[in-house]
Design a protein around this motif. Structure first.
Motif, PDB file in Angstrom:
ATOM      1  N   ALA A 197      -6.952  21.579  12.587  1.00 52.63           N
ATOM      2  CA  ALA A 197      -6.488  21.982  13.919  1.00 52.63           C
ATOM      3  C   ALA A 197      -5.054  22.478  13.866  1.00 52.63           C
ATOM      4  N   THR A 198      -4.196  21.830  13.064  1.00 54.13           N
ATOM      5  CA  THR A 198      -2.816  22.309  12.978  1.00 54.13           C
ATOM      6  C   THR A 198      -2.780  23.698  12.344  1.00 54.13           C
ATOM      7  N   THR A 199      -3.585  23.905  11.316  1.00 51.71           N
ATOM      8  CA  THR A 199      -3.653  25.228  10.695  1.00 51.71           C
ATOM      9  C   THR A 199      -4.132  26.266  11.700  1.00 51.71           C
ATOM     10  N   ALA A 200      -5.196  25.937  12.413  1.00 53.35           N
ATOM     11  CA  ALA A 200      -5.838  26.884  13.327  1.00 53.35           C
ATOM     12  C   ALA A 200      -5.002  27.188  14.559  1.00 53.35           C
ATOM     13  N   ARG A 201      -4.093  26.285  14.925  1.00 51.40           N
ATOM     14  CA  ARG A 201      -3.250  26.494  16.110  1.00 51.40           C
ATOM     15  C   ARG A 201      -1.844  26.963  15.739  1.00 51.40           C
ATOM     16  N   PHE A 202      -1.315  26.494  14.620  1.00 53.89           N
ATOM     17  CA  PHE A 202       0.057  26.834  14.269  1.00 53.89           C
ATOM     18  C   PHE A 202       0.170  28.208  13.600  1.00 53.89           C
ATOM     19  N   LEU A 203      -0.769  28.533  12.705  1.00 51.73           N
ATOM     20  CA  LEU A 203      -0.618  29.777  11.951  1.00 51.73           C
ATOM     21  C   LEU A 203      -0.726  31.029  12.822  1.00 51.73           C
TER      22      LEU A 203
ATOM     23  N   ILE B 144       0.843  -1.195   0.000  1.00 51.61           N
ATOM     24  CA  ILE B 144       0.000   0.000   0.000  1.00 51.61           C
ATOM     25  C   ILE B 144       0.878   1.244   0.000  1.00 51.61           C
ATOM     26  N   ASP B 145       0.608   2.143  -0.941  1.00 52.94           N
ATOM     27  CA  ASP B 145       1.313   3.423  -1.006  1.00 52.94           C
ATOM     28  C   ASP B 145       0.485   4.442  -0.224  1.00 52.94           C
ATOM     29  N   ILE B 146       0.879   4.677   1.016  1.00 48.77           N
ATOM     30  CA  ILE B 146       0.155   5.588   1.896  1.00 48.77           C
ATOM     31  C   ILE B 146       0.616   7.020   1.627  1.00 48.77           C
ATOM     32  N   PRO B 147      -0.310   7.970   1.527  1.00 45.67           N
ATOM     33  CA  PRO B 147       0.111   9.370   1.307  1.00 45.67           C
ATOM     34  C   PRO B 147       0.892   9.922   2.490  1.00 45.67           C
ATOM     35  N   GLY B 148       1.514  11.062   2.287  1.00 48.10           N
ATOM     36  CA  GLY B 148       2.381  11.653   3.296  1.00 48.10           C
ATOM     37  C   GLY B 148       1.669  11.981   4.590  1.00 48.10           C
ATOM     38  N   SER B 149       2.444  12.057   5.649  1.00 55.69           N
ATOM     39  CA  SER B 149       1.918  12.318   6.983  1.00 55.69           C
ATOM     40  C   SER B 149       1.343  13.730   7.083  1.00 55.69           C
ATOM     41  N   LYS B 150       0.129  13.815   7.613  1.00 56.52           N
ATOM     42  CA  LYS B 150      -0.479  15.130   7.861  1.00 56.52           C
ATOM     43  C   LYS B 150       0.318  15.887   8.917  1.00 56.52           C
ATOM     44  N   SER B 151       0.694  15.203   9.990  1.00 57.12           N
ATOM     45  CA  SER B 151       1.414  15.858  11.080  1.00 57.12           C
ATOM     46  C   SER B 151       2.760  16.385  10.613  1.00 57.12           C
ATOM     47  N   VAL B 152       3.468  15.586   9.838  1.00 54.62           N
ATOM     48  CA  VAL B 152       4.785  16.003   9.351  1.00 54.62           C
ATOM     49  C   VAL B 152       4.643  17.137   8.339  1.00 54.62           C
ATOM     50  N   THR B 153       3.663  17.024   7.445  1.00 52.90           N
ATOM     51  CA  THR B 153       3.468  18.068   6.440  1.00 52.90           C
ATOM     52  C   THR B 153       3.163  19.411   7.090  1.00 52.90           C
ATOM     53  N   ALA B 154       2.271  19.423   8.082  1.00 50.69           N
ATOM     54  CA  ALA B 154       1.899  20.679   8.735  1.00 50.69           C
ATOM     55  C   ALA B 154       3.091  21.315   9.438  1.00 50.69           C
ATOM     56  N   ARG B 155       3.858  20.504  10.170  1.00 54.44           N
ATOM     57  CA  ARG B 155       5.039  21.043  10.853  1.00 54.44           C
ATOM     58  C   ARG B 155       6.058  21.551   9.848  1.00 54.44           C
ATOM     59  N   ALA B 156       6.237  20.807   8.776  1.00 48.51           N
ATOM     60  CA  ALA B 156       7.217  21.210   7.773  1.00 48.51           C
ATOM     61  C   ALA B 156       6.824  22.529   7.113  1.00 48.51           C
ATOM     62  N   LEU B 157       5.535  22.745   6.901  1.00 50.60           N
ATOM     63  CA  LEU B 157       5.087  24.008   6.316  1.00 50.60           C
ATOM     64  C   LEU B 157       5.397  25.181   7.252  1.00 50.60           C
ATOM     65  N   PHE B 158       5.145  25.015   8.549  1.00 46.58           N
ATOM     66  CA  PHE B 158       5.485  26.060   9.528  1.00 46.58           C
ATOM     67  C   PHE B 158       6.985  26.337   9.495  1.00 46.58           C
ATOM     68  N   LEU B 159       7.792  25.284   9.603  1.00 50.80           N
ATOM     69  CA  LEU B 159       9.243  25.437   9.686  1.00 50.80           C
ATOM     70  C   LEU B 159       9.806  26.045   8.407  1.00 50.80           C
ATOM     71  N   ALA B 160       9.266  25.631   7.272  1.00 50.54           N
ATOM     72  CA  ALA B 160       9.734  26.166   5.995  1.00 50.54           C
ATOM     73  C   ALA B 160       9.428  27.649   5.881  1.00 50.54           C
ATOM     74  N   ALA B 161       8.227  28.045   6.301  1.00 47.75           N
ATOM     75  CA  ALA B 161       7.852  29.456   6.229  1.00 47.75           C
ATOM     76  C   ALA B 161       8.729  30.309   7.136  1.00 47.75           C
ATOM     77  N   ALA B 162       9.155  29.735   8.277  1.00 53.41           N
ATOM     78  CA  ALA B 162       9.952  30.487   9.252  1.00 53.41           C
ATOM     79  C   ALA B 162      11.444  30.486   8.939  1.00 53.41           C
TER      80      ALA B 162
END
Length: 415
Positions: free
Chosen positions: A81-87, A4-22
């Motif tokens: 929730a990650t969007t609403a708390r992290f951004l 099974i090819d599982i899509p990327g992690s939601k938790s990792v993607t959200a954190r990576a977006l925050f870190l990349a922006a910063a």
């Protein structure tokens, strides 16, 4: 064997977006999750003035350590929730006035401990309607830093947001936690912060973050362990059914991979290598009592599998699942009872008796929660006739789930 090819992690993607922006420079995320939650996060960054270029298989983010490019913005966080708390936390490190709102579902979810902590750091944050809930406005003037105490007993995301803010403060940050749920998610945060150049240490319940800033990176996103759990549970359900998920192995960041240890205790064969995890059904599913505090997102998956065990399944220490997309304890109990299964619940536990679910004519009440749909799809493998009142809510984390899960339709057990 089914791979099974599982899509990327939601938790990792959200954190990576925050870190990349910063971060300083450009970050490329490889195989990020493409779903409503992560698209909402990316759109939120764009609304704040960050440059995000999305290509198939790779997202490119131009970092702005100084904060959002815009001095005012209205950001809609959807259901995430990650969007609403992290951004809002990311925006606090910049300069300007930023308003955040979310869907009715997300408006119901708590934000109070994070708001209190940000205010303790001097952030001008105002809730417009209900204190501790969206919508809210942040009037940002940068964050000096300092020491604070945090109750993260409802959500580890409060701690994650503050830790990721730490390198952006002028003087660093020290956070002492009085209570913490889903601790493995914090370990994801720490590992990812370090990958982007942060210096963060932990001593007891105190986390100390230096004001280093971040450096952009080329960052691969591993498959989502919580999503893989539905496929692993499906494997455990039938003798001879084998599921392998590449990319989730001994070095995986995500604590939810520990769900396979629960399946092993129930009787499934489990193999974890450096490159992949494999679960094989043996024909045995034992009842058990299990504490799922640290892997509570997989609680509905186990609840949906539980009727097929040979004894009661009792899941404990999962009070925080009552403040997710819905009250997941009550939602699981409600739907199992609809299927004719005996269930009892308490403030932080659920116990499910063995039984044969009766699916014909039963509609699962999803409460708009993606995890309820995907979990009861496992039940549906042995219970023909189950339908869902909102099957499309899986778009939150896995838009292609129903097609992917049909791989089990052609399965024939080994004689």
């Amino acid at each position: 064997m089914t791979v099974i090819d599982i899509p990327g992690s939601k938790s990792v993607t959200a954190r990576a977006l925050f870190l990349a922006a910063a971060a300083r420079g450009t970050t490329t995320l490889l195989r990020p999750l493409v779903s409503d939650d992560t698209e909402g996060f990316a759109q939120g960054l764009k609304a704040l003035g960050y440059e995000v270029r999305q290509e198939p298989g790779a997202w490119h983010i131009e970092g702005r350590p100084e904060g959002p490019a815009r001095r005012s913005a209205d950001v809609y966080c959807r259901d995430g929730a990650t969007t609403a708390r992290f951004l809002p936390t990311l925006a606090a490190a910049g300069h300007g006035t930023f308003r955040f709102d979310a869907s009715p579902q997300m408006r119901r979810r708590p934000l109070g401990p994070l708001s209190t902590a940000l205010r303790a750091l001097g952030v001008d944050l105002r809730h417009e309607e209900n204190e501790g809930h969206h919508p809210l406005t942040v009037t940002a003037r940068g964050v000096k830093g300092g020491a604070l105490t945090l109750d993260a007993g409802q959500s580890s995301q409060y701690l994650t947001a503050l830790l990721m803010l730490g390198p952006l403060t002028a003087e660093g940050l020290s956070v002492t936690v009085t209570d913490l749920v889903s601790e493995p998610y914090v370990e994801i945060t720490l590992a990812m912060m370090r990958a982007f150049g942060a210096r963060v240490t932990r001593e007891g319940r105190t986390y100390t973050v230096a004001p280093t800033g971040y450096t952009g990176a080329r960052y691969p996103v591993e498959p989502d362990a919580s999503t893989a759990g539905y496929f692993f549970a499906a494997a455990a359900l039938e003798p001879g059914r084998t599921v392998t998920v590449p990319g989730l192995g001994t070095g995986a960041l995500q604590g939810d991979l520990a769900f396979v240890d629960v399946l092993r205790r129930m009787g499934a064969d489990v193999e974890i290598t450096e490159a992949a995890t494999t679960v094989r059904g043996t024909g045995t599913l034992r009842g058990l009592t299990v504490n799922m505090r640290d892997i509570s997102d997989t609680m509905p998956t186990l609840a949906a599998l539980a009727p097929f065990a040979d004894g009661p399944v009792r899941i404990e220490d999962v009070a925080n699942t009552r403040v997710k997309e819905c009250d997941r304890l009550d939602a699981c109990a409600e739907n199992l009872r609809r299927l004719g299964i005996t269930v009892t619940t308490g403030p932080d536990w659920i116990e499910i008796r063995p039984g044969t679910p009766a699916g014909t004519g039963v509609e699962i009440a999803t409460h708009g929660d993606h995890r309820i749909v995907m979990s009861f799809a496992v039940t549906g493998l042995r219970t023909p006739g189950i339908t869902f009142d909102d099957p499309g809510c899986v778009r939150k984390t896995f838009p292609d789930f129903h097609r992917a899960f049909r791989v089990f339709d052609a399965f024939h057990p080994t004689p």
